[in-house]
Design an enzyme around this catalytic site. Structure first.
Site: not given
Ligand SMILES: Cc1cc2nc3c(=O)[nH]c(=O)nc-3n(C[C@H](O)[C@H](O)[C@H](O)COP(=O)(O)OP(=O)(O)OC[C@H]3O[C@@H](n4cnc5c(N)ncnc54)[C@H](O)[C@@H]3O)c2cc1C
Length: 560
Positions: A470
């Site tokens: 997280h």
């Molecule tokens: C293994 C795991 C288990 C988890 N379990 C849970 C759970 O059970 N419940 C829960 O609520 N949360 C869980 N989480 C946490 C939750 O999934 C994350 O906090 C959330 O998805 C974060 O969202 P975000 O949009 O910030 O980033 P992300 O969802 O990580 O999205 C970022 C995106 O941007 C893309 N990206 C990054 N840099 C670039 C770039 N330069 N150019 C183009 N694209 C790019 C990435 O490839 C990715 O697709 C878990 C996370 C993981 C990794």
């Protein structure tokens, strides 16, 4: 350099937040939206079959596969930080637990300067996102795109965990997102029809046909382009070609807590000295970029099972048969971390739960990357409000190099985080010792003795604690007079125009729970901010939420 058409909005990152923005912004047929994703499509069946998450561990191609810098507080170990690199981002590889955190967490955000993000405001966005199979009520949405379900299949040991935890003094809770967060029970999961409901499934699939919407996979954003101080587009690498796309209105960074600060720094927005050290011209000196990194550190207690009821030696063929040929049934629909809950430790400084459990009816060592022989069960316990702060830094000015993750776990001055991890280990031990586990309990695995001293438990924590995935806070929002805030409460990047960050990095403080639903909420509200649909009075902070943080009980700013 190949020219591409102009867009109104360019969204970088198709993760939990980016897919939401793409959907909401392109709902207006008069705006053109480009969504860039560094990873590929989410075709792989292990993404969609929930139990496939165990097989996704370490899978090349869908994961950024980060490692932190060596952690002084954790025996110098590097911690593995998986992050989704695929449509849906981390929502395509996560454990699907649907949790919002404690209402008082959002009032704390507002008190820290995130005007407008208090609970009474954000609840509407949680509800707008949510399509809960139990139906709508005052606290839940029933018809939102993010489908939330009860588990179709539950291992008998998950029920045993709930029973044991109640014997150890915890109360039962059938809805951690209801009136009370505290207690133990089964998680609701982000699933639809027994399959994962990532944000790609929930928000992208329904809009594939929109003429005003373009998604480019395998597109790595390298930098934000500027015209003066205004973000004018994005330069990205796709299939070996460098492409420049123009944004008429805004560039929206949704790359997550590691990549968004990295991309800001690569674009000349960050701490001026740090940028100069990497030979990057300074567009805006914003020292807070990359700072304020927070994560939930987690300790897993493992016990052998005396009966063969766990998922350790399940037949893959049987799981696949039930799942694919018998209408998404059986253990394939399990998110593995089926049960859990929230507790207040003896050290809790306020009314909020400060420990979260995830129970796994299988042995989980090193994120499941290290398989142990036999059968067993695992209880994760994490401290929800760490005081340690880390930092994302550039390793180099090369956009294809991974950023440096200085996680700084257990680095708080008075050692509170470590004392809390000890509480976590002791709470887990008490649950495993309860009567309900008597018919299943084999020998302890980690820690190796169930009567370990505090000193031995502390050594065990340093040797074995891991992330529970997280990371947040590395582009935090705050008031205009807060020199270390990266964004204003409308998520606009300081010192430049036409650029926002919308993802888990914007959180001023880590919420008490899993971070997927909160990130989706952030994007839902951001969509309204961007479209100018939120009126000024919504930006004023409300009083602390009575349920979690009693008014006048304490000043949340005093925690750090
Ligand atoms: C293994 C795991 C288990 C988890 N379990 C849970 C759970 O059970 N419940 C829960 O609520 N949360 C869980 N989480 C946490 C939750 O999934 C994350 O906090 C959330 O998805 C974060 O969202 P975000 O949009 O910030 O980033 P992300 O969802 O990580 O999205 C970022 C995106 O941007 C893309 N990206 C990054 N840099 C670039 C770039 N330069 N150019 C183009 N694209 C790019 C990435 O490839 C990715 O697709 C878990 C996370 C993981 C990794």
């Amino acid at each position: 350099m190949t020219a591409t058409p102009e867009f109104d909005y360019i969204i970088v990152g198709a993760g939990s937040a980016g897919c939401v923005l793409a959907n909401r912004l392109s709902a207006d047929p008069n705006v053109k939206v480009l969504l860039l994703e560094a990873g590929g499509s989410d075709w792989h069946p292990f993404i969609h079959m929930p139990a496939g998450l165990a097989k996704l561990v370490g899978k090349q191609g869908v994961n950024w596969d980060y490692d932190t810098q060596p952690q002084a507080g954790l025996d110098g170990r590097r911690m593995w930080w998986p992050r989704g690199k695929v449509l849906g981002g981390s929502s395509s590889i996560n454990a699907m637990c649907y949790i919002r955190g404690n209402p008082a967490d959002y009032d704390e955000w507002a008190a820290l300067g995130a005007d407008g993000w208090h609970w009474d405001n954000v609840l509407a966005y949680f509800k707008r996102a949510e399509g809960n199979g139990r139906g709508a009520n005052a606290l839940h949405g029933g018809d939102g795109p993010l489908k939330v379900s009860d588990l179709r299949y539950v291992n008998e040991l998950s029920g045993v965990f709930v029973e044991a935890a109640t014997q150890a003094g915890h109360t039962r809770n059938a809805d951690f997102n209801g009136a009370t967060q505290e207690g133990v029970g089964l998680y609701q999961v982000t699933q639809v029809g027994g399959a994962r409901c990532s944000t790609a499934v929930a928000y992208l699939d329904p809009i594939r046909g929109r003429a005003n919407f373009t998604v480019h996979t395998h597109a790595l954003a390298q930098r934000v382009d500027f015209s003066g101080q205004r973000a004018s587009g994005v330069t990205y690498l796709r299939h070996g070609r460098t492409i420049h796309a123009t944004a008429r209105r805004e560039v929206l960074l949704c790359g997550g807590a590691i990549n968004s600060p990295q991309l800001l720094m690569l674009s000349g927005v960050g701490d001026a000295d740090h940028l100069r050290r990497h030979g990057i011209g300074v567009r805006a000196n914003v020292p807070g970029v990359g700072a304020n990194l927070q994560d939930h550190l987690d300790v897993c207690t493992l016990q052998h099972a005396s009966q063969r009821v766990t998922y350790d030696r399940l037949s893959d063929a049987k799981v696949a048969f039930d799942y694919f040929l018998r209408g998404h049934s059986g253990p394939g629909t399990s998110n593995i971390a089926e049960a859990g809950g929230f507790a207040r430790s003896p050290l809790a400084p306020d009314a909020r739960a400060d420990v979260q459990f995830h129970f796994v009816p299988a042995m989980l060592d090193d994120h499941g990357r290290h398989r142990l022989p036999g059968d067993g069960y695992t209880l994760h316990a994490c401290f929800l409000r760490p005081r340690s702060r880390g930092r994302i830094e550039l390793a180099s000015a090369n956009p294809t190099d991974k950023a440096r993750i200085e996680a700084n776990y257990l680095s708080d001055a008075d050692g509170f985080d470590l004392r809390m991890m000890l509480e976590c280990a002791k709470l887990s031990r008490a649950i495993f010792a309860a009567k309900a586990f008597d018919p299943y309990r084999g020998a302890p695995i980690f820690p190796t003795r169930d009567d370990a001293s505090d000193e031995e438990l502390l050594a065990f924590i340093r040797a074995k604690a891991e992330t529970v995935y997280h990371p947040v806070g590395s582009c935090r929002m705050g008031r205009a007079d807060d020199a270390h805030a990266v964004l204003d409460p409308q998520l606009r990047v300081r010192g430049v125009d036409g650029l926002r960050v919308v993802d888990a990095s914007v959180m001023p403080r880590l919420i008490g729970g899993n971070t997927n639903a909160p990130t989706i909420m952030i994007a839902e509200r951001a969509a309204d901010l961007i479209a100018g649909k939120i009126t000024a009075p919504q930006q004023t902070a409300a009083a602390p939420h009575a349920a979690g943080m009693p008014q006048g009980a304490r000043n949340p700013m005093a925690m750090s």
